[in-house]
Design a protein around this motif. Structure first.
Motif, mmCIF file in Angstrom:
data_model
loop_
_atom_site.group_PDB
_atom_site.id
_atom_site.type_symbol
_atom_site.label_atom_id
_atom_site.label_comp_id
_atom_site.label_asym_id
_atom_site.label_seq_id
_atom_site.Cartn_x
_atom_site.Cartn_y
_atom_site.Cartn_z
ATOM 1 N N THR A 67 -49.656 1.821 -2.432
ATOM 2 C CA THR A 67 -48.458 1.093 -2.852
ATOM 3 C C THR A 67 -47.827 1.738 -4.082
ATOM 4 O O THR A 67 -46.603 1.884 -4.176
ATOM 5 C CB THR A 67 -48.816 -0.368 -3.145
ATOM 6 N N GLN A 68 -48.655 2.141 -5.052
ATOM 7 C CA GLN A 68 -48.131 2.775 -6.264
ATOM 8 C C GLN A 68 -47.448 4.098 -5.936
ATOM 9 O O GLN A 68 -46.372 4.407 -6.480
ATOM 10 C CB GLN A 68 -49.271 2.990 -7.257
ATOM 11 N N GLU A 69 -48.039 4.892 -5.065
ATOM 12 C CA GLU A 69 -47.426 6.177 -4.702
ATOM 13 C C GLU A 69 -46.107 5.967 -3.968
ATOM 14 O O GLU A 69 -45.140 6.716 -4.156
ATOM 15 C CB GLU A 69 -48.393 6.997 -3.848
ATOM 16 N N GLY A 104 -61.267 -0.922 0.958
ATOM 17 C CA GLY A 104 -59.901 -0.534 1.243
ATOM 18 C C GLY A 104 -58.872 -1.072 0.294
ATOM 19 O O GLY A 104 -57.744 -0.568 0.269
ATOM 20 N N VAL A 105 -59.201 -2.097 -0.503
ATOM 21 C CA VAL A 105 -58.200 -2.698 -1.385
ATOM 22 C C VAL A 105 -57.740 -1.692 -2.429
ATOM 23 O O VAL A 105 -56.550 -1.575 -2.739
ATOM 24 C CB VAL A 105 -58.763 -3.966 -2.050
ATOM 25 N N VAL A 159 -42.445 7.350 -5.053
ATOM 26 C CA VAL A 159 -41.579 8.134 -4.155
ATOM 27 C C VAL A 159 -40.191 7.517 -4.066
ATOM 28 O O VAL A 159 -39.160 8.207 -4.100
ATOM 29 C CB VAL A 159 -42.225 8.250 -2.762
ATOM 30 N N MET A 160 -40.126 6.194 -3.965
ATOM 31 C CA MET A 160 -38.838 5.517 -3.775
ATOM 32 C C MET A 160 -38.072 5.320 -5.068
ATOM 33 O O MET A 160 -36.865 5.042 -5.030
ATOM 34 C CB MET A 160 -39.076 4.156 -3.112
#
Length: 435
Positions: free
Chosen positions: A162-164, A154-155, A168-169
Motif C-alpha cells: 500500500t505504501q509503495e 501477509g499483513v 507511485v501515485m
C-alpha cells in the motif's frame, strides 16, 4: 414396555437377515426417502469430511434423499445415496459436500454441471466421478488461514504494498486519471468490436483447421521447396549478375527511348493519315489489289474465248513495244482463260437442274462465256423443252458484257470481241480452236 422394545429389536434383526451395523441400521420415523420409490447413485470424493450414513442429500436446499453407505475405495471415498425417483437430475450432475450453517451438519448437494450443457438423466446405478465432486472449505481451515495472515504472514507485506502504491501515485494523479480514461476507451472499443474479434478468431480457427487437414500437402510442398532453395542458392552469383545486367539494360533502354522519342512520335503521326485512308478504303481495297496483281489482264479477259469448241486452245504473242508507247518493265501476267471443258460441264449441270435459279445456273449466269454456250445449247431441238432453255430463249437474260478498254489495246480487244482470227507476223492465227 421393556418386553415390547426387545420384541421390536428382535423383529428388526430377523428382517435384516442377522446383519446389524449399529444404530445406523435402525429405521427412523419420517425419513426423507422411501427405498421402494427411490434410485441409488454412487459418488467418489477425495475427502468427505464427516459425512456419515443418514446424512441428507439436497437439491436447491431441499432434502431429496439420504446417504446410505460410506466406503473407502483405494485412496478416495465412495458414498452411496438414495434419491427420490420423482427428482429429475442430468446425467452429468455434480456433487458437493456443504454445511447447513457455520456450525451445522454436513450434507451432499447435487448441482447442475458448470461449463457445459446438461444432458441425459441420472438413474439407478449411475456414478458421479471424482472430477465432478468437491467440498466447501471448513471453518477451521478458514480461521487457520486467517491466523497465518494476521500473525505476520501477509499483513506486513500488504502495508508495504500500500505504501509503495501511494508513492507511485503521489503527484501523478492526473496522468493516472488520463491512463484510466484511455483504458476505459480501449475497453469500450474492444467491447464494441467484440463481434468482429469473435469473427476474426473463428476465421483463424477455420484457417488452422484447414491447415491441419492439409498438413500432409504442406509438408510435401516444404519438402519440394528445399531442393528448389538449394538450386537458387547455387545460382546466387548468376542471379545477381543477371539482375545487374537487367539494370544496365534498363538504363540503356531508357536512354534509347528518350533519344528516339521525338522521332517515334513523328513516325506515328505520319502513319496516321495513311492508316486513315486505308480504313476509308474499306471493302474497296481488296478488289483494287486484285486488279493490280492481274494488270493489264483483269478477270474479264477470260471472256475472249469465242465459239463452241470442246478442245480450244489459244496462242498469243504480245509485244509491249507495239501496244505501250513507252514500253518497259518485266513480263506481263498471263491471261486468265477458262477451261472449255469446265465451261461445258457447268452448262450441262445447269440444264440438268431444270431451274434457272439453281446454284449451277447462277454460276453459268455469272460467267459470260458459259452464258453464251448455254444460249447456243438451248437453240438445239433436244433442249428447247428444257425449263432453263425456255427462260433463256424468252430473252430475259442479259447479253454478253463488254470487255474493258485498255490504253493501247483497242484494236486487240475489238478483234477478240468480234471473234475473228488475227494473224501474227508469221501468218499464224492469234487464237483458234479445234472441234
Amino acid at each position: 414396555m421393556k418386553r415390547l422394545a426387545l420384541a421390536s429389536l428382535g423383529l428388526v434383526l430377523l428382517v435384516s437377515g442377522c446383519k446389524f451395523d449399529g444404530a445406523y441400521d435402525l429405521p427412523l420415523p419420517g425419513g426423507p426417502v422411501d427405498a421402494d420409490h427411490a434410485y441409488e447413485v454412487t459418488a467418489d470424493f477425495a475427502d468427505i469430511l464427516n459425512i456419515v450414513p443418514k446424512s441428507p442429500v439436497m437439491v436447491d436446499d431441499v432434502t431429496v434423499g439420504e446417504v446410505t453407505d460410506v466406503q473407502r475405495v483405494g485412496w478416495h471415498a465412495e458414498i452411496t445415496m438414495l434419491v427420490r425417483d420423482d427428482i429429475v437430475l442430468p446425467d452429468n450432475a455434480i456433487a458437493d459436500i456443504r454445511q447447513v450453517s457455520l456450525l451445522g451438519e454436513k450434507y451432499v448437494a447435487l448441482l447442475p454441471p458448470t461449463g457445459e450443457q446438461p444432458h441425459g438423466r441420472l438413474s439407478d446405478g449411475d456414478n458421479i466421478p471424482l472430477s465432478a465432486t468437491g467440498r466447501n472449505p471448513e471453518v477451521e481451515e478458514v480461521l487457520g488461514a486467517l491466523s497465518f495472515l494476521l500473525s505476520g504472514g501477509g499483513v506486513g507485506q500488504l502495508g508495504t504494498i500500500t505504501q509503495e502504491l501511494n508513492n507511485v501515485m503521489d503527484g501523478r494523479t492526473d496522468r493516472l486519471r488520463h491512463l484510466l480514461g484511455s483504458l476505459k476507451d480501449v475497453v469500450g472499443t474492444l467491447d464494441d468490436q467484440k463481434a468482429d474479434i469473435i469473427d476474426a478468431l473463428e476465421s483463424m480457427n477455420n484457417l488452422t483447421a484447414t491447415l491441419n487437414r492439409e498438413k500432409d500437402t504442406i509438408g510435401d510442398a516444404l519438402d519440394v521447396v528445399g531442393p528448389a532453395v538449394k538450386v537458387l542458392d547455387d545460382q546466387h552469383a548468376q542471379l545477381i549478375a543477371m539482375l545487374k545486367s537487367l539494370d544496365r539494360l534498363g538504363a540503356v533502354g531508357t536512354r534509347v527511348i528518350g533519344a528516339s522519342k521525338a522521332d517515334l512520335i513523328q513516325t506515328l503521326a505520319d502513319l496516321k493519315p495513311v492508316l486513315t485512308k486505308l480504313n476509308e478504303a474499306g471493302d474497296h481495297l481488296a478488289p483494287g489489289l486484285n486488279m493490280a496483281i492481274s494488270f493489264p489482264f483483269p478477270k474479264e479477259a477470260s471472256e475472249v474465248v469465242k465459239g463452241d469448241y470442246a478442245n480450244a486452245f489459244i496462242r498469243a504473242q504480245i509485244n509491249l513495244g507495239t501496244f505501250v508507247p513507252n514500253g518497259g518493265g518485266g513480263p506481263l501476267p498471263p491471261v486468265d482463260v477458262p477451261d472449255p471443258s469446265q465451261v461445258l460441264n457447268q452448262v450441262q449441270k445447269c440444264l440438268a437442274s431444270g431451274d434457272i435459279t439453281s446454284k449451277a445456273c447462277l454460276k453459268v449466269l455469272d460467267d459470260a462465256n458459259a452464258l453464251k454456250k448455254l444460249k447456243k445449247a438451248c437453240q438445239r431441238d433436244e433442249n428447247k423443252d428444257n425449263a432453263v432453255c425456255q427462260v433463256v430463249n424468252a430473252g430475259d437474260l442479259p447479253d454478253l458484257p463488254g470487255l474493258p478498254t485498255l490504253p493501247g489495246l483497242d484494236g486487240f480487244t475489238a478483234s477478240l470481241a468480234s471473234g475473228a482470227d488475227q494473224p501474227d507476223e508469221s501468218g499464224s492465227a492469234l487464237y483458234g480452236g479445234a472441234a
